[in-house]
Motif scaffolding. Structure first.
Motif, mmCIF file in Angstrom:
data_model
loop_
_atom_site.group_PDB
_atom_site.id
_atom_site.type_symbol
_atom_site.label_atom_id
_atom_site.label_comp_id
_atom_site.label_asym_id
_atom_site.label_seq_id
_atom_site.Cartn_x
_atom_site.Cartn_y
_atom_site.Cartn_z
ATOM 1 N N GLU A 1 0.802 -1.204 0.000
ATOM 2 C CA GLU A 1 0.000 0.000 0.000
ATOM 3 C C GLU A 1 0.843 1.266 0.000
ATOM 4 O OE1 GLU A 1 -3.124 0.264 2.854
ATOM 5 O OE2 GLU A 1 -3.897 -1.707 2.344
ATOM 6 N N ASN A 2 1.932 1.240 0.707
ATOM 7 C CA ASN A 2 2.782 2.425 0.812
ATOM 8 C C ASN A 2 4.140 2.171 0.171
ATOM 9 O OD1 ASN A 2 0.930 4.067 2.308
ATOM 10 N ND2 ASN A 2 1.324 2.759 4.069
ATOM 11 N N ALA A 3 4.106 1.704 -1.034
ATOM 12 C CA ALA A 3 5.357 1.405 -1.731
ATOM 13 C C ALA A 3 6.205 2.666 -1.839
ATOM 14 C CB ALA A 3 5.056 0.844 -3.110
ATOM 15 N N GLN A 4 7.476 2.527 -1.482
ATOM 16 C CA GLN A 4 8.382 3.661 -1.523
ATOM 17 C C GLN A 4 9.532 3.451 -2.503
ATOM 18 O OE1 GLN A 4 9.633 4.446 2.475
ATOM 19 N NE2 GLN A 4 7.567 4.886 3.185
ATOM 20 N N TYR A 5 9.806 2.213 -2.805
ATOM 21 C CA TYR A 5 10.918 1.889 -3.691
ATOM 22 C C TYR A 5 10.368 1.392 -5.026
ATOM 23 C CZ TYR A 5 13.454 2.164 0.677
ATOM 24 O OH TYR A 5 13.968 2.605 1.869
ATOM 25 N N GLN A 6 11.125 1.628 -6.063
ATOM 26 C CA GLN A 6 10.651 1.269 -7.399
ATOM 27 C C GLN A 6 10.324 -0.208 -7.510
ATOM 28 O OE1 GLN A 6 9.998 3.649 -9.895
ATOM 29 N NE2 GLN A 6 8.816 1.882 -10.529
ATOM 30 N N VAL A 7 11.128 -1.053 -6.929
ATOM 31 C CA VAL A 7 10.857 -2.488 -7.007
ATOM 32 C C VAL A 7 9.499 -2.820 -6.376
ATOM 33 C CG1 VAL A 7 12.091 -3.151 -4.888
ATOM 34 C CG2 VAL A 7 11.876 -4.786 -6.778
ATOM 35 N N GLU A 8 9.159 -2.129 -5.294
ATOM 36 C CA GLU A 8 7.854 -2.338 -4.657
ATOM 37 C C GLU A 8 6.723 -1.825 -5.549
ATOM 38 O OE1 GLU A 8 8.974 -1.868 0.061
ATOM 39 O OE2 GLU A 8 8.765 -0.056 -1.151
ATOM 40 N N MET A 9 6.947 -0.689 -6.168
ATOM 41 C CA MET A 9 5.930 -0.138 -7.073
ATOM 42 C C MET A 9 5.730 -1.056 -8.278
ATOM 43 S SD MET A 9 6.589 3.951 -6.977
ATOM 44 C CE MET A 9 8.175 4.214 -6.224
ATOM 45 N N ASN A 10 6.808 -1.617 -8.765
ATOM 46 C CA ASN A 10 6.716 -2.556 -9.882
ATOM 47 C C ASN A 10 5.898 -3.788 -9.479
ATOM 48 O OD1 ASN A 10 8.348 -0.787 -11.290
ATOM 49 N ND2 ASN A 10 10.165 -2.082 -11.223
ATOM 50 N N LEU A 11 6.163 -4.298 -8.276
ATOM 51 C CA LEU A 11 5.420 -5.467 -7.793
ATOM 52 C C LEU A 11 3.939 -5.149 -7.621
ATOM 53 C CD1 LEU A 11 7.926 -6.941 -5.193
ATOM 54 C CD2 LEU A 11 7.152 -8.036 -7.305
ATOM 55 N N CYS A 12 3.634 -3.992 -7.079
ATOM 56 C CA CYS A 12 2.228 -3.591 -6.896
ATOM 57 C C CYS A 12 1.513 -3.469 -8.246
ATOM 58 C CB CYS A 12 2.130 -2.269 -6.152
ATOM 59 S SG CYS A 12 2.537 -2.393 -4.405
ATOM 60 N N ALA A 13 2.182 -2.858 -9.205
ATOM 61 C CA ALA A 13 1.586 -2.716 -10.535
ATOM 62 C C ALA A 13 1.375 -4.083 -11.174
ATOM 63 C CB ALA A 13 2.467 -1.836 -11.418
ATOM 64 N N GLY A 14 2.315 -4.987 -10.965
ATOM 65 C CA GLY A 14 2.168 -6.342 -11.493
ATOM 66 C C GLY A 14 0.996 -7.076 -10.865
ATOM 67 N N LYS A 15 0.824 -6.904 -9.566
ATOM 68 C CA LYS A 15 -0.313 -7.539 -8.879
ATOM 69 C C LYS A 15 -1.639 -6.950 -9.349
ATOM 70 C CE LYS A 15 2.108 -8.982 -4.728
ATOM 71 N NZ LYS A 15 2.243 -8.846 -3.263
ATOM 72 N N ASP A 16 -1.661 -5.655 -9.599
ATOM 73 C CA ASP A 16 -2.875 -5.013 -10.110
ATOM 74 C C ASP A 16 -3.235 -5.593 -11.480
ATOM 75 O OD1 ASP A 16 -5.040 -3.168 -10.075
ATOM 76 O OD2 ASP A 16 -3.861 -1.732 -11.240
ATOM 77 N N TYR A 17 -2.231 -5.767 -12.319
ATOM 78 C CA TYR A 17 -2.491 -6.379 -13.630
ATOM 79 C C TYR A 17 -2.975 -7.813 -13.476
ATOM 80 C CZ TYR A 17 -1.931 -8.933 -17.883
ATOM 81 O OH TYR A 17 -2.175 -9.789 -18.930
ATOM 82 N N ASP A 18 -2.353 -8.594 -12.599
ATOM 83 C CA ASP A 18 -2.776 -9.980 -12.399
ATOM 84 C C ASP A 18 -4.245 -10.051 -11.987
ATOM 85 O OD1 ASP A 18 -0.236 -10.914 -13.048
ATOM 86 O OD2 ASP A 18 0.377 -11.177 -10.947
ATOM 87 N N ALA A 19 -4.663 -9.154 -11.100
ATOM 88 C CA ALA A 19 -6.068 -9.128 -10.669
ATOM 89 C C ALA A 19 -6.986 -8.725 -11.819
ATOM 90 C CB ALA A 19 -6.236 -8.159 -9.493
ATOM 91 N N ALA A 20 -6.550 -7.748 -12.606
ATOM 92 C CA ALA A 20 -7.353 -7.323 -13.760
ATOM 93 C C ALA A 20 -7.474 -8.448 -14.781
ATOM 94 C CB ALA A 20 -6.732 -6.078 -14.406
ATOM 95 N N ASP A 21 -6.396 -9.183 -14.989
ATOM 96 C CA ASP A 21 -6.402 -10.290 -15.942
ATOM 97 C C ASP A 21 -7.323 -11.412 -15.468
ATOM 98 O OD1 ASP A 21 -5.357 -11.482 -18.407
ATOM 99 O OD2 ASP A 21 -4.320 -12.895 -17.078
#
Length: 110
Positions: free
Chosen positions: A1-21
């Motif tokens: 929820e509070n991603a601060q590092y790019q790797v965390e933001m990348n993981l969050c975006a990937g999870k959002d896509y997985d849920a959308a898919d």
């Protein structure tokens, strides 16, 4: 929820896509069933147009190609950078959510 590092933001975006898919795939099954049911009502004695399902399948295949290429292009804003995966996944999620709504609308049309 509070991603601060790019790797965390990348993981969050990937999870959002997985849920959308996953949501798209669930809706796909519903839409396919509805359109195949409509196909059974086509009077082929005078209607020689493609079936609902055939046009849906062709459109979905074209949409997947569009989505994948468009999102790759969109991610090039950070080409080679650590932010590119986030941009790519974000685009994939956004377009996939839009497509899910389009598939829902096809069921609700009739």
């Amino acid at each position: 929820e509070n991603a601060q590092y790019q790797v965390e933001m990348n993981l969050c975006a990937g999870k959002d896509y997985d849920a959308a898919d996953a949501a798209l795939n669930a809706q796909w099954k519903v839409t396919v069933a509805a359109l195949k049911a409509r196909d059974k009502t086509i009077d082929r004695s005078y209607d020689s147009q493609p079936s609902h399902y055939d046009t849906l399948l062709a459109a979905q295949r074209a949409w997947i190609t569009y989505r994948d290429q468009h999102c790759l292009s969109e991610s090039f804003a950070a080409r080679g950078g650590s932010m590119a995966p986030m941009l790519h996944s974000g685009c994939m999620a956004r377009l996939t959510k839009e497509r899910t709504e389009q598939l829902k609308a096809l069921v609700e049309e009739y």
